[in-house]
Each structure stands twice: as structure tokens, then as C-alpha cells.
Design a protein around this motif. Structure first.
Motif, PDB file in Angstrom:
ATOM      1  N   VAL A  65    -107.265 -27.097  36.053  1.00  0.00           N
ATOM      2  CA  VAL A  65    -106.149 -26.687  36.916  1.00  0.00           C
ATOM      3  C   VAL A  65    -105.781 -27.808  37.882  1.00  0.00           C
ATOM      4  N   THR A  66    -106.804 -28.411  38.493  1.00  0.00           N
ATOM      5  CA  THR A  66    -106.556 -29.487  39.466  1.00  0.00           C
ATOM      6  C   THR A  66    -105.899 -30.696  38.808  1.00  0.00           C
ATOM      7  N   LEU A  67    -106.407 -31.114  37.658  1.00  0.00           N
ATOM      8  CA  LEU A  67    -105.872 -32.297  36.983  1.00  0.00           C
ATOM      9  C   LEU A  67    -104.471 -32.049  36.412  1.00  0.00           C
ATOM     10  N   VAL A  68    -104.261 -30.877  35.834  1.00  0.00           N
ATOM     11  CA  VAL A  68    -102.956 -30.572  35.239  1.00  0.00           C
ATOM     12  C   VAL A  68    -101.874 -30.526  36.305  1.00  0.00           C
ATOM     13  N   ARG A  69    -102.189 -29.984  37.476  1.00  0.00           N
ATOM     14  CA  ARG A  69    -101.209 -29.947  38.565  1.00  0.00           C
ATOM     15  C   ARG A  69    -100.769 -31.348  38.966  1.00  0.00           C
ATOM     16  N   LYS A  70    -101.693 -32.291  38.902  1.00  0.00           N
ATOM     17  CA  LYS A  70    -101.386 -33.649  39.329  1.00  0.00           C
ATOM     18  C   LYS A  70    -100.770 -34.482  38.214  1.00  0.00           C
ATOM     19  N   VAL A  71    -101.348 -34.420  37.021  1.00  0.00           N
ATOM     20  CA  VAL A  71    -100.938 -35.295  35.915  1.00  0.00           C
ATOM     21  C   VAL A  71     -99.798 -34.689  35.101  1.00  0.00           C
ATOM     22  N   ARG A  72     -99.777 -33.364  34.984  1.00  0.00           N
ATOM     23  CA  ARG A  72     -98.738 -32.637  34.241  1.00  0.00           C
ATOM     24  C   ARG A  72     -98.593 -33.083  32.786  1.00  0.00           C
ATOM     25  N   PRO A  73     -99.624 -32.863  31.955  1.00  0.00           N
ATOM     26  CA  PRO A  73     -99.496 -33.147  30.522  1.00  0.00           C
ATOM     27  C   PRO A  73     -98.566 -32.120  29.877  1.00  0.00           C
ATOM     28  N   PRO A  74     -98.112 -32.378  28.643  1.00  0.00           N
ATOM     29  CA  PRO A  74     -97.134 -31.490  28.004  1.00  0.00           C
ATOM     30  C   PRO A  74     -97.704 -30.123  27.653  1.00  0.00           C
ATOM     31  N   VAL A 214    -120.481 -20.655  40.147  1.00  0.00           N
ATOM     32  CA  VAL A 214    -119.925 -20.973  41.471  1.00  0.00           C
ATOM     33  C   VAL A 214    -120.259 -22.417  41.849  1.00  0.00           C
ATOM     34  N   ALA A 215    -121.526 -22.801  41.632  1.00  0.00           N
ATOM     35  CA  ALA A 215    -121.940 -24.172  41.942  1.00  0.00           C
ATOM     36  C   ALA A 215    -121.227 -25.177  41.048  1.00  0.00           C
ATOM     37  N   ASN A 216    -121.028 -24.799  39.787  1.00  0.00           N
ATOM     38  CA  ASN A 216    -120.359 -25.680  38.840  1.00  0.00           C
ATOM     39  C   ASN A 216    -118.908 -25.908  39.229  1.00  0.00           C
ATOM     40  N   ILE A 217    -118.244 -24.879  39.724  1.00  0.00           N
ATOM     41  CA  ILE A 217    -116.846 -25.001  40.161  1.00  0.00           C
ATOM     42  C   ILE A 217    -116.743 -25.965  41.339  1.00  0.00           C
ATOM     43  N   ILE A 218    -117.674 -25.845  42.288  1.00  0.00           N
ATOM     44  CA  ILE A 218    -117.666 -26.754  43.446  1.00  0.00           C
ATOM     45  C   ILE A 218    -117.829 -28.200  42.983  1.00  0.00           C
ATOM     46  N   GLY A 219    -118.814 -28.427  42.086  1.00  0.00           N
ATOM     47  CA  GLY A 219    -119.020 -29.776  41.557  1.00  0.00           C
ATOM     48  C   GLY A 219    -117.819 -30.275  40.773  1.00  0.00           C
ATOM     49  N   ALA A 220    -117.187 -29.372  40.005  1.00  0.00           N
ATOM     50  CA  ALA A 220    -116.029 -29.748  39.195  1.00  0.00           C
ATOM     51  C   ALA A 220    -114.837 -30.139  40.065  1.00  0.00           C
ATOM     52  N   GLN A 221    -114.652 -29.439  41.167  1.00  0.00           N
ATOM     53  CA  GLN A 221    -113.554 -29.785  42.068  1.00  0.00           C
ATOM     54  C   GLN A 221    -113.761 -31.169  42.686  1.00  0.00           C
ATOM     55  N   LEU A 222    -114.986 -31.459  43.062  1.00  0.00           N
ATOM     56  CA  LEU A 222    -115.299 -32.801  43.574  1.00  0.00           C
ATOM     57  C   LEU A 222    -115.082 -33.845  42.481  1.00  0.00           C
ATOM     58  N   GLY A 223    -115.478 -33.506  41.250  1.00  0.00           N
ATOM     59  CA  GLY A 223    -115.306 -34.433  40.128  1.00  0.00           C
ATOM     60  C   GLY A 223    -113.848 -34.687  39.805  1.00  0.00           C
ATOM     61  N   ALA A 224    -113.031 -33.631  39.838  1.00  0.00           N
ATOM     62  CA  ALA A 224    -111.600 -33.785  39.547  1.00  0.00           C
ATOM     63  C   ALA A 224    -110.946 -34.704  40.570  1.00  0.00           C
ATOM     64  N   ARG A 225    -111.335 -34.556  41.820  1.00  0.00           N
ATOM     65  CA  ARG A 225    -110.778 -35.425  42.861  1.00  0.00           C
ATOM     66  C   ARG A 225    -111.288 -36.855  42.720  1.00  0.00           C
ATOM     67  N   THR A 226    -112.505 -37.000  42.223  1.00  0.00           N
ATOM     68  CA  THR A 226    -113.039 -38.341  41.952  1.00  0.00           C
ATOM     69  C   THR A 226    -112.219 -39.028  40.867  1.00  0.00           C
ATOM     70  N   VAL A 227    -111.885 -38.278  39.820  1.00  0.00           N
ATOM     71  CA  VAL A 227    -111.085 -38.820  38.718  1.00  0.00           C
ATOM     72  C   VAL A 227    -109.698 -39.237  39.203  1.00  0.00           C
ATOM     73  N   LEU A 228    -109.070 -38.369  39.976  1.00  0.00           N
ATOM     74  CA  LEU A 228    -107.721 -38.669  40.466  1.00  0.00           C
ATOM     75  C   LEU A 228    -107.731 -39.878  41.396  1.00  0.00           C
ATOM     76  N   GLY A 229    -108.810 -40.047  42.150  1.00  0.00           N
ATOM     77  CA  GLY A 229    -108.909 -41.192  43.048  1.00  0.00           C
ATOM     78  C   GLY A 229    -109.241 -42.479  42.327  1.00  0.00           C
ATOM     79  N   GLY A 230    -110.078 -42.386  41.287  1.00  0.00           N
ATOM     80  CA  GLY A 230    -110.518 -43.596  40.566  1.00  0.00           C
ATOM     81  C   GLY A 230    -109.615 -44.002  39.427  1.00  0.00           C
ATOM     82  N   GLY A 231    -108.853 -43.043  38.874  1.00  0.00           N
ATOM     83  CA  GLY A 231    -107.912 -43.357  37.800  1.00  0.00           C
ATOM     84  C   GLY A 231    -108.568 -43.804  36.507  1.00  0.00           C
ATOM     85  N   THR A 232    -107.801 -44.540  35.701  1.00  0.00           N
ATOM     86  CA  THR A 232    -108.258 -44.919  34.362  1.00  0.00           C
ATOM     87  C   THR A 232    -109.445 -45.874  34.397  1.00  0.00           C
ATOM     88  N   LYS A 233    -109.543 -46.691  35.421  1.00  0.00           N
ATOM     89  CA  LYS A 233    -110.662 -47.629  35.502  1.00  0.00           C
ATOM     90  C   LYS A 233    -111.981 -46.881  35.637  1.00  0.00           C
TER      91      LYS A 233
END
Length: 256
Positions: A65-74, A214-233
Motif C-alpha cells: 500500500v505504501t509503495l503503490v501510493r508513491k510509485v503508482r504502478p499500472p 502486528v510486529a511484521n506490519i511495523i517492520g514493513a512500514q519502516l522497510g517501505a520508507r527505507t526503500v523510498l528513501g534509498g531508491g534503486t541504488k
């Protein structure tokens, strides 16, 4: 089955780490499944796998959900991919008992090394700002790749997210970040398809699964933000790291 406070703390922490790893690149099951088996003596392997799926589907869906909102794939193409992925993964889960893992592991190790070599020696792959070409034969190729990887997720599993990212990047000639967003949607569906099979089989430990989710969702949200911040590199480095870790882990299981 009783679980002590210390064990609960370790399991919750492990689920959070697994959620972060799954969101960044995939492979969180390599952390959480062995942890459940090690910390809860006597738990059946099928129960550990099923309970991990409860956590994994929750965290991966959250990251999607977090990544799709930002990247908007087809969305038009993702919907049939997700449905196909759920079905293929469920079929794979049904056939899991028929597979000899000692045969599967060496094949996956070879494939992992091929993937790692390709990423390392082709720096341009998955880079740039391309949104990809989503038409014609590429759509059918993506559906075929989705079915194959989803079936693999149900029958064996490790590295599903990585294989999806590689497939989408190669087929659509797009960047890793866009492929990562697509892979999270599809990976959510593969987890859901396998989970349904486990639920029907009565393998899920719901109390543990919900807490770990619940713990996995918290970790996943942190991970999604890590991906968006770090990008393709970041994703490139994460892919290479996962290749090394998974190859060593599977080799140890096979020959250790």
C-alpha cells in the motif's frame, strides 16, 4: 502451548526484522521461520510455515500500500497478476509435500548465483527513471513469470520477492523501485494463496500469528520508507546481499 515473556519478545523482534527485510527486498521468512522453530520446541514445521504466512501477508500488504501510493504502478495489469499469483501459489502449496527439497535447493542456488552475477556485472540494469513499457508481449510474459514465481513461492518460497523484481525489471525495462512496488502487490497475493491452503489444513497458530503480524506490519512500514528513501541504488545492494545470504543459507541446509 505456553510461551515465556522472553520468547515472546524475541519472536516479536524477529517478526519486525522480517517485515523490514520483506519490504526492502524479500526473504523475511529466512529469519522468522527458523526463529519460530528454534524458540518454540515441538511446533510442527507446517504450523511454523503457516503462522509465518499470517505475518508475511500482513506486512507485505502494508508495504505494498505504501509503495503503490508513491510509485503508482499500472493497476490494470497488477489486478490479473495478483489473481493469478494467488491461484498459482495455492497450487504450489498443495503440491509442496510432493517435492524433494534436496533436489530443489541446488537448482535455486545456481539460479541465485546467475542473478547475482547479472546484477553485479550489468550496473545499468534496474537504474534510471524509466517507468517501463507495459504493452503487447510484455504483459503476457509478466503473467507467465508471475505464475511461475508464485507457484515457486507456494511450493518452496525463499527469494520470491527478489525473483519478481528481477522478472518485472527485465520484462518491462523499468527501474528497480517500480518493480519493487509491483512485486509487493503480487507477493501479497502469493502469500494469501498459500495461507488459504494452510488455513484449510488447520495449520495456523492464530494467537501467535496475529501478534507477529502486528510486529511484521511495523517492520514493513519502516522497510517501505527505507526503500523510498534509498531508491534503486539501495535495492541493487539489497538484491546482491540477499543473493549471497540465500546461497549460503541454502548451501548450508543442503550440505552442512
Amino acid at each position: 502451548m505456553e510461551i515465556g515473556v522472553g520468547t515472546w519478545a524475541l519472536l516479536v523482534a524477529g517478526a519486525g526484522v522480517a517485515g523490514w527485510i520483506d519490504a526492502v527486498i524479500g526473504g523475511g521468512g529466512l529469519v522468522l521461520i527458523p526463529l519460530i522453530l528454534a524458540l518454540v520446541p515441538g511446533v510442527a514445521p507446517a504450523t511454523a510455515l503457516a503462522t509465518n504466512k499470517v505475518a508475511a501477508v500482513s506486512g507485505t500488504a502494508s508495504a505494498a500500500v505504501t509503495l503503490v501510493r508513491k510509485v503508482r504502478p499500472p493497476a490494470r495489469e497488477l489486478a490479473p497478476m495478483a489473481v493469478l499469483a494467488a491461484v498459482a501459489s495455492g497450487v504450489g502449496a498443495l503440491m509442496a509435500s510432493l517435492l524433494n527439497e534436496d533436489v530443489m535447493r541446488p537448482l535455486i542456488i545456481v539460479l541465485l548465483l546467475a542473478v547475482g552475477s547479472f546484477i553485479a556485472f550489468k550496473p545499468s540494469f534496474g537504474g534510471g527513471d524509466s517507468e517501463g513499457i507495459h504493452s503487447g508481449w510484455r504483459t503476457w510474459a509478466a503473467l507467465a513469470a508471475t505464475a511461475a514465481v508464485a507457484f515457486y513461492d507456494g511450493i518452496f518460497g525463499p527469494g520470491t520477492g527478489m525473483f519478481l523484481i528481477m522478472a518485472f525489471t527485465a520484462i518491462f525495462s523499468q527501474n528497480f523501485l517500480r518493480s519493487a512496488a509491483m512485486s509487493k502487490v503480487v507477493n501479497t497475493a502469493t502469500n494469501l494463496g498459500a495461507l488459504v491452503v494452510f488455513i484449510v489444513g488447520g495449520h495456523v497458530w492464530w494467537t501467535l500469528g496475529i501478534v507477529l503480524a502486528v510486529a511484521n506490519i511495523i517492520g514493513a512500514q519502516l522497510g517501505a520508507r527505507t526503500v523510498l528513501g534509498g531508491g534503486t541504488k539501495l535495492i541493487r545492494y539489497a538484491l546482491l546481499t540477499l543473493v549471497v545470504v540465500m546461497s549460503c543459507y541454502l548451501a548450508w541446509q543442503q550440505w552442512g
